[in-house]
Design a protein around this motif. Structure first.
Motif, PDB file in Angstrom:
ATOM      1  N   LYS A  62       0.825  -1.210   0.000  1.00 20.95           N
ATOM      2  CA  LYS A  62       0.000   0.000   0.000  1.00 20.95           C
ATOM      3  C   LYS A  62       0.858   1.259   0.000  1.00 20.95           C
ATOM      4  O   LYS A  62       0.533   2.261  -0.623  1.00 20.95           O
ATOM      5  CB  LYS A  62      -0.906   0.021   1.239  1.00 20.95           C
ATOM      6  CG  LYS A  62      -2.277  -0.564   0.999  1.00 20.95           C
ATOM      7  CD  LYS A  62      -3.123  -0.469   2.273  1.00 20.95           C
ATOM      8  CE  LYS A  62      -4.162  -1.583   2.298  1.00 20.95           C
ATOM      9  NZ  LYS A  62      -4.387  -2.102   3.653  1.00 20.95           N
ATOM     10  N   LYS A  63       1.946   1.187   0.738  1.00 17.81           N
ATOM     11  CA  LYS A  63       2.838   2.345   0.822  1.00 17.81           C
ATOM     12  C   LYS A  63       3.754   2.442  -0.390  1.00 17.81           C
ATOM     13  O   LYS A  63       4.598   3.327  -0.474  1.00 17.81           O
ATOM     14  CB  LYS A  63       3.690   2.251   2.096  1.00 17.81           C
ATOM     15  CG  LYS A  63       2.848   2.273   3.365  1.00 17.81           C
ATOM     16  CD  LYS A  63       3.721   2.485   4.584  1.00 17.81           C
ATOM     17  CE  LYS A  63       2.865   2.422   5.854  1.00 17.81           C
ATOM     18  NZ  LYS A  63       3.665   2.535   7.078  1.00 17.81           N
ATOM     19  N   GLY A  64       3.635   1.485  -1.297  1.00 19.36           N
ATOM     20  CA  GLY A  64       4.408   1.550  -2.535  1.00 19.36           C
ATOM     21  C   GLY A  64       5.863   1.147  -2.413  1.00 19.36           C
ATOM     22  O   GLY A  64       6.658   1.353  -3.320  1.00 19.36           O
ATOM     23  N   VAL A  65       6.229   0.570  -1.256  1.00 20.68           N
ATOM     24  CA  VAL A  65       7.624   0.185  -1.083  1.00 20.68           C
ATOM     25  C   VAL A  65       7.964  -1.085  -1.857  1.00 20.68           C
ATOM     26  O   VAL A  65       9.033  -1.230  -2.423  1.00 20.68           O
ATOM     27  CB  VAL A  65       7.956  -0.007   0.408  1.00 20.68           C
ATOM     28  CG1 VAL A  65       9.430  -0.295   0.589  1.00 20.68           C
ATOM     29  CG2 VAL A  65       7.532   1.200   1.210  1.00 20.68           C
ATOM     30  N   ILE A  66       7.001  -2.011  -1.845  1.00 20.54           N
ATOM     31  CA  ILE A  66       7.209  -3.199  -2.657  1.00 20.54           C
ATOM     32  C   ILE A  66       6.144  -3.246  -3.754  1.00 20.54           C
ATOM     33  O   ILE A  66       5.082  -2.641  -3.631  1.00 20.54           O
ATOM     34  CB  ILE A  66       7.205  -4.504  -1.838  1.00 20.54           C
ATOM     35  CG1 ILE A  66       5.824  -4.765  -1.262  1.00 20.54           C
ATOM     36  CG2 ILE A  66       8.261  -4.481  -0.765  1.00 20.54           C
ATOM     37  CD1 ILE A  66       5.708  -6.142  -0.663  1.00 20.54           C
ATOM     38  N   SER A  67       6.469  -3.972  -4.789  1.00 19.51           N
ATOM     39  CA  SER A  67       5.630  -3.943  -5.981  1.00 19.51           C
ATOM     40  C   SER A  67       4.451  -4.905  -5.893  1.00 19.51           C
ATOM     41  O   SER A  67       4.492  -5.913  -5.195  1.00 19.51           O
ATOM     42  CB  SER A  67       6.502  -4.296  -7.182  1.00 19.51           C
ATOM     43  OG  SER A  67       5.696  -4.635  -8.263  1.00 19.51           O
ATOM     44  N   CYS A  68       3.413  -4.582  -6.606  1.00 18.82           N
ATOM     45  CA  CYS A  68       2.213  -5.398  -6.598  1.00 18.82           C
ATOM     46  C   CYS A  68       2.400  -6.719  -7.329  1.00 18.82           C
ATOM     47  O   CYS A  68       1.714  -7.693  -7.064  1.00 18.82           O
ATOM     48  CB  CYS A  68       1.052  -4.649  -7.247  1.00 18.82           C
ATOM     49  SG  CYS A  68       0.497  -3.271  -6.238  1.00 18.82           S
ATOM     50  N   SER A  69       3.352  -6.744  -8.224  1.00 20.22           N
ATOM     51  CA  SER A  69       3.567  -7.953  -9.015  1.00 20.22           C
ATOM     52  C   SER A  69       4.079  -9.107  -8.158  1.00 20.22           C
ATOM     53  O   SER A  69       4.282 -10.211  -8.639  1.00 20.22           O
ATOM     54  CB  SER A  69       4.566  -7.678 -10.127  1.00 20.22           C
ATOM     55  OG  SER A  69       5.843  -7.466  -9.574  1.00 20.22           O
ATOM     56  N   ALA A  70       4.291  -8.814  -6.890  1.00 15.99           N
ATOM     57  CA  ALA A  70       4.837  -9.832  -6.010  1.00 15.99           C
ATOM     58  C   ALA A  70       3.884 -11.009  -5.859  1.00 15.99           C
ATOM     59  O   ALA A  70       2.918 -10.945  -5.121  1.00 15.99           O
ATOM     60  CB  ALA A  70       5.122  -9.227  -4.641  1.00 15.99           C
ATOM     61  N   SER A  71       4.161 -12.080  -6.559  1.00 12.36           N
ATOM     62  CA  SER A  71       3.273 -13.224  -6.457  1.00 12.36           C
ATOM     63  C   SER A  71       4.024 -14.539  -6.598  1.00 12.36           C
ATOM     64  O   SER A  71       5.151 -14.567  -7.089  1.00 12.36           O
ATOM     65  CB  SER A  71       2.214 -13.136  -7.540  1.00 12.36           C
ATOM     66  OG  SER A  71       2.824 -13.292  -8.794  1.00 12.36           O
ATOM     67  N   ARG A  72       3.441 -15.581  -6.144  1.00  9.09           N
ATOM     68  CA  ARG A  72       4.012 -16.927  -6.325  1.00  9.09           C
ATOM     69  C   ARG A  72       5.511 -16.990  -6.081  1.00  9.09           C
ATOM     70  O   ARG A  72       6.302 -17.057  -7.020  1.00  9.09           O
ATOM     71  CB  ARG A  72       3.765 -17.399  -7.750  1.00  9.09           C
ATOM     72  CG  ARG A  72       2.399 -17.923  -8.056  1.00  9.09           C
ATOM     73  CD  ARG A  72       2.223 -19.333  -7.651  1.00  9.09           C
ATOM     74  NE  ARG A  72       1.274 -19.425  -6.552  1.00  9.09           N
ATOM     75  CZ  ARG A  72       0.938 -20.554  -5.968  1.00  9.09           C
ATOM     76  NH1 ARG A  72       1.452 -21.683  -6.390  1.00  9.09           N
ATOM     77  NH2 ARG A  72       0.113 -20.563  -4.973  1.00  9.09           N
ATOM     78  N   GLY A  73       5.895 -16.922  -4.836  1.00 16.12           N
ATOM     79  CA  GLY A  73       7.307 -17.083  -4.527  1.00 16.12           C
ATOM     80  C   GLY A  73       8.198 -16.010  -5.090  1.00 16.12           C
ATOM     81  O   GLY A  73       9.338 -16.246  -5.434  1.00 16.12           O
ATOM     82  N   GLU A  74       7.666 -14.825  -5.175  1.00 17.52           N
ATOM     83  CA  GLU A  74       8.514 -13.716  -5.611  1.00 17.52           C
ATOM     84  C   GLU A  74       8.101 -12.432  -4.906  1.00 17.52           C
ATOM     85  O   GLU A  74       6.917 -12.173  -4.706  1.00 17.52           O
ATOM     86  CB  GLU A  74       8.414 -13.534  -7.124  1.00 17.52           C
ATOM     87  CG  GLU A  74       9.324 -12.429  -7.624  1.00 17.52           C
ATOM     88  CD  GLU A  74       9.803 -12.699  -9.032  1.00 17.52           C
ATOM     89  OE1 GLU A  74       9.017 -12.473  -9.953  1.00 17.52           O
ATOM     90  OE2 GLU A  74      10.964 -13.131  -9.207  1.00 17.52           O
ATOM     91  N   ILE A  75       9.094 -11.656  -4.542  1.00 15.24           N
ATOM     92  CA  ILE A  75       8.839 -10.375  -3.900  1.00 15.24           C
ATOM     93  C   ILE A  75       9.687  -9.347  -4.619  1.00 15.24           C
ATOM     94  O   ILE A  75      10.905  -9.518  -4.720  1.00 15.24           O
ATOM     95  CB  ILE A  75       9.220 -10.428  -2.413  1.00 15.24           C
ATOM     96  CG1 ILE A  75       8.371 -11.482  -1.693  1.00 15.24           C
ATOM     97  CG2 ILE A  75       9.047  -9.072  -1.758  1.00 15.24           C
ATOM     98  CD1 ILE A  75       8.918 -11.905  -0.361  1.00 15.24           C
TER      99      ILE A  75
END
Lengths: 232, 232
Positions: A206-219
DNA sequence: CGCCTGATTGATAAGTATCAAGGTCGGTGG
DNA sequence: CCACCGACCTTGATACTTATCAATCAGGCG
């Protein structure tokens, strides 16, 4: 052969030496000395999920990661895993444990992994003859020790959110902004649970520090700078 | 002179050497080598409460405790102290930090303390010339590292009660069953608060593991065996 | 297509920290 | 010698953080 989880392979001498060169504790060695070292070393492959050694095993080999990722951890009495570090190319697997009788952590291949290994005896003799290597090892463990001290301070004194941010920060500065980790693995690293990790990650998202694409064993960390001087 | 908190004193050569002998990293040195080492070393007194060095200070001296107790700790962002070890006679104060540019912990005299100290440069040269010492240092830090790993596992995976029991167990096997510690100091060691420590101690008192005489900065362990395989 | 692993969300409970108030001991100074 | 002061210990009530439990969802792979 396919089911064999651990096997010795061949590698050109030059590749072995190149692999060893990735490891900073050998920085001060001459080409000659590296060559000698190279002949003592055997390349071994461990397939994903295999244990390289377990806590309590007699310390038999010195290892340098040639390729792949290895998880270094302990398991608590109640069965929880705590990950201390994720070793990549050029890192040793507890070089210091060889100076004790047994390994005090477990190590497991997170991907298919190629390691360079050397018998304990030869390793001890080699270090005894090369004080520069011994001194680099000391500096290296001193760093590790400091990191653990910081982790303890973090766990005791700070909240999970900050702890997770620190973990991400450490991992990102080592492996780049795109981390191949499940939430579970990150949780183990931070010493918390999967659920809590997820909740914190959504907050950070929400704070935009990490990306939304973070899915399935990936950050994916979109803003490392913000992450590094994050303070809730 | 009375207010001077740190001052150099004189000590016979033989006493200095005897002090150094308490330190296991010098076990393999000959009488000759110990004598040489002795001449490089200066005895210094720090009165109770004085900081010997602080986290972040450039690492200037190598220290061995000759007499007294020294607290080794870090302070968290929020001002909490976490004690990592209490060093007594024959122990070094972060011998490994000298291999980095600055100290990564703070050290404070818990009583009036006499230390033997040596300049960083000389120390590094000395270690470089004595591989046996370097290797002992590695083994020593490996132990420390393992202890911190265990501490992390404890904090993350176990409850305070067990953590405190472990701390007491460690301290008792080092200093004997009678510990001169305030509850506050023990709390810092275990990474908890004074109040929680007190509550756990009364619980242990009820179970007869520690003695009732425990008062005023003293904790007496009546049953070390029970303590060591304590499981709530 | 169904299974299995990993991700997600919500409700609840437990463990500790925090805050507040007193109690006790030892030492110091009048 | 006594009274006071400060450091330490102790206990209780409350609040907060995070683990735990339960249920659902989403995507890849055989």
């Amino acid at each position: 052969l396919k089911d064999l989880r651990t096997y010795v392979i061949n590698l050109r001498e030059s590749s072995k030496i190149e692999g060893l060169r990735q490891c900073p504790i050998f920085d001060d060695l001459s080409a000659e000395e590296m060559k000698d070292l190279g002949t003592c070393v055997t390349p071994v492959i461990f397939s994903k999920g295999t244990f390289i050694f377990k806590e309590g095993d007699p310390s038999a080999f010195f290892y340098v990661v040639y390729d792949g990722l290895v998880q270094v951890f302990k398991t608590s009495g109640s069965g929880k895993n705590v990950t201390f570090t994720i070793a990549g190319r050029g890192e040793t697997l507890m070089a210091s444990a060889l100076f004790l009788d047994s390994y005090f952590v477990s190590t497991q291949a997170m991907s298919d992994v190629t390691l360079l290994r050397m018998g304990r005896k030869e390793w001890l003799v080699f270090v005894g003859r090369h004080p520069s290597v011994a001194m680099k090892i000391i500096a290296l463990i001193a760093h590790r020790l400091n990191r653990e001290y910081e982790r303890v301070v973090d766990i005791v004194g700070e909240e999970v959110e900050l702890r997770l941010v620190h973990c991400l920060s450490i991992l990102a500065s080592k492996f780049g902004p795109s981390l191949s980790l499940t939430r579970q693995e990150l949780a183990n690293f931070a010493g918390t649970t999967t659920e809590t990790t997820i909740r914190v990650l959504s907050k950070l998202k929400k704070k935009g520090v990490i990306s939304c694409s973070a899915s399935r064993g990936e950050i994916v960390i979109s803003d490392l700078a913000t992450l590094q001087n994050y303070s809730m």
